[in-house]
Write a protein that holds these residues in place. Structure first.
Motif, mmCIF file in Angstrom:
data_model
loop_
_atom_site.group_PDB
_atom_site.id
_atom_site.type_symbol
_atom_site.label_atom_id
_atom_site.label_comp_id
_atom_site.label_asym_id
_atom_site.label_seq_id
_atom_site.Cartn_x
_atom_site.Cartn_y
_atom_site.Cartn_z
ATOM 1 N N ARG A 1 0.829 -1.210 0.000
ATOM 2 C CA ARG A 1 0.000 0.000 0.000
ATOM 3 C C ARG A 1 0.862 1.258 0.000
ATOM 4 N N SER A 2 1.957 1.227 0.771
ATOM 5 C CA SER A 2 2.858 2.386 0.818
ATOM 6 C C SER A 2 3.482 2.642 -0.551
ATOM 7 N N GLY B 1 5.823 17.661 -9.073
ATOM 8 C CA GLY B 1 7.162 17.082 -9.100
ATOM 9 C C GLY B 1 7.700 16.676 -7.743
ATOM 10 N N PRO B 2 8.707 15.758 -7.708
ATOM 11 C CA PRO B 2 9.283 15.249 -6.470
ATOM 12 C C PRO B 2 9.861 16.357 -5.590
ATOM 13 N N LYS C 1 12.863 11.314 0.447
ATOM 14 C CA LYS C 1 13.011 10.547 1.683
ATOM 15 C C LYS C 1 12.125 9.304 1.668
ATOM 16 N N ARG C 2 10.896 9.471 1.181
ATOM 17 C CA ARG C 2 9.984 8.333 1.069
ATOM 18 C C ARG C 2 10.576 7.273 0.141
ATOM 19 N N ALA C 3 11.205 7.726 -0.930
ATOM 20 C CA ALA C 3 11.822 6.789 -1.869
ATOM 21 C C ALA C 3 12.917 5.980 -1.185
ATOM 22 N N VAL D 1 13.345 2.719 -3.270
ATOM 23 C CA VAL D 1 13.109 3.044 -4.679
ATOM 24 C C VAL D 1 14.289 3.843 -5.214
ATOM 25 N N ASN D 2 14.883 3.356 -6.289
ATOM 26 C CA ASN D 2 15.997 4.039 -6.933
ATOM 27 C C ASN D 2 15.443 5.132 -7.849
#
Length: 366
Positions: free
Chosen positions: A126-127, A140-141, A147-149, A154-155
């Motif tokens: 879910r996250s 945009g990011p 930080k969540r990545a 996540v790369n």
């Protein structure tokens, strides 16, 4: 701490192979599940002691008068990650239930552990779904997004290509949020991201490959169709950078809209006329096709003839052979079609209008 729903599930699982009454108790001593519904919510002092002392407590008949809410049997503390999370109680003569008490305890702890990792898996799924949703559909990011990545592994440095999968029938594969395959089964790498995307879709953020992706998508489609027991369509956007991954997603959506059973995998880079047609509202398409064809919509023979004529690239010889009719009969039908529709099949403009009207007709009469 044990959840009531999990405790009830455990009671059902274990009750299937023993006759004795069972209770599940939280660490405060409250019975939260039982084969005897009347005991739920009651305080069980023996279970509270077992949880506090972190060891099994045998309850004899004489203890029933001394300890609150107990019946003769055994209570066993349940451990998860070296902490007591609850207690299971087995009612009966201690001598009778003791031999399989440890087995019941181990089985229950396995069920608790399995449920915990399932919860973890679903939380992570879910996250990751939420993360991908924000990445593709919001602005945009940001630094917080980065930080969540990192937390999710996540790369964000690799180029990606977005692929949308759509399951065409009812598939139970997507229901539990835990698929019966791994990313490795599909030929994916650690940097590829695959998440559920609605009730009948999955989305893949594919790390840019040095080779063509079509063979990979073909392989994935075959595996997914076998597992899901239904057809799968795939639409793929173009390669993107971190800032343009949203564009790749919109391209994948556009490609998916063009997919059909004859062409289940579509790469957006191969779209031509479809790029324009998708922007036309359905109501306009319907009005256009009816304006061109309204005089012949009830003429099944003429409609079959004109479809065959276009399928055979306006070849009279091949069309007549396909319909098993004399070429003079074909000439008659085509002339009648032109008269009724006021189209000239030798004019590029009229032929284009006819092609589009038939294409739109197929869309809204499916």
């Amino acid at each position: 701490m044990l959840r009531t729903s999990l405790s009830k599930k455990i009671i059902r699982e274990i009750k299937s192979f023993i006759e004795e009454d069972l209770i599940m108790v939280d660490t405060s001593g409250t019975i939260i599940a039982s084969t005897d519904p009347a005991r739920i919510g009651n305080y069980h002092e023996g279970a509270f002691i077992a949880a506090s002392q972190k060891e099994m407590k045998i309850i004899s008949s004489s203890d029933e008068a001394m300890l609150a809410g107990v019946k003769a049997g055994i209570t066993l503390p349940l451990f998860h990650q070296q902490k007591v999370v609850g207690v299971i109680g087995i009612t009966g003569t201690p001598e009778k239930v003791l031999p399989y008490g440890e087995l019941i305890k181990k089985m229950t702890e396995l069920l608790i552990s399995e449920n915990y990792y399932q919860d973890q898996f679903e939380w992570e799924a879910r996250s990751l779904e939420t993360f991908v949703f924000d990445w593709l559909l919001k602005d945009g990011p940001s630094s917080a997004f980065q930080k969540r990545a990192e937390v999710l592994g996540v790369n964000m440095e690799v180029s990606r290509q977005v692929v949308l999968f759509e399951f065409q029938g009812d598939s139970t594969m997507l229901q539990p949020k835990r698929w019966n395959f791994s990313e490795q089964d599909l030929g994916l790498s650690d940097d590829d991201i695959l998440v559920q995307w609605g009730h009948n879709r999955m989305i893949l953020l594919l790390e840019k490959r040095k080779t063509a992706i079509l063979p990979l998508l073909e392989k994935m489609r075959m595996i997914l169709e076998k597992l899901a027991a239904t057809s799968v369509f795939m639409g793929a956007g173009k390669d993107s950078t971190l800032s343009s991954v949203k564009e790749s997603y919109l391209e994948a959506e556009r490609a998916l809209e063009v997919c059909n059973f004859d062409n289940p995998i579509v790469l957006e880079e191969n779209l031509r006329l479809e790029m324009i047609l998708q922007s036309i509202p359905t109501s306009i398409k319907k009005e256009f096709s009816e304006r061109i064809l309204h005089q012949v919509l009830g003429e099944q023979e003429l409609m079959e003839t004109i479809h065959a004529y276009l399928d055979k690239h306006s070849s009279l010889k091949e069309t007549a052979a396909e319909l098993h009719i004399h070429i003079n009969t074909l000439h008659y039908r085509l002339k009648k079609f032109e008269t009724l529709t006021n189209l000239n099949l030798k004019e590029v403009r009229d032929l284009s209008s006819l092609y589009l009207s038939l294409l739109f007709l197929d869309e809204y009469t499916k």
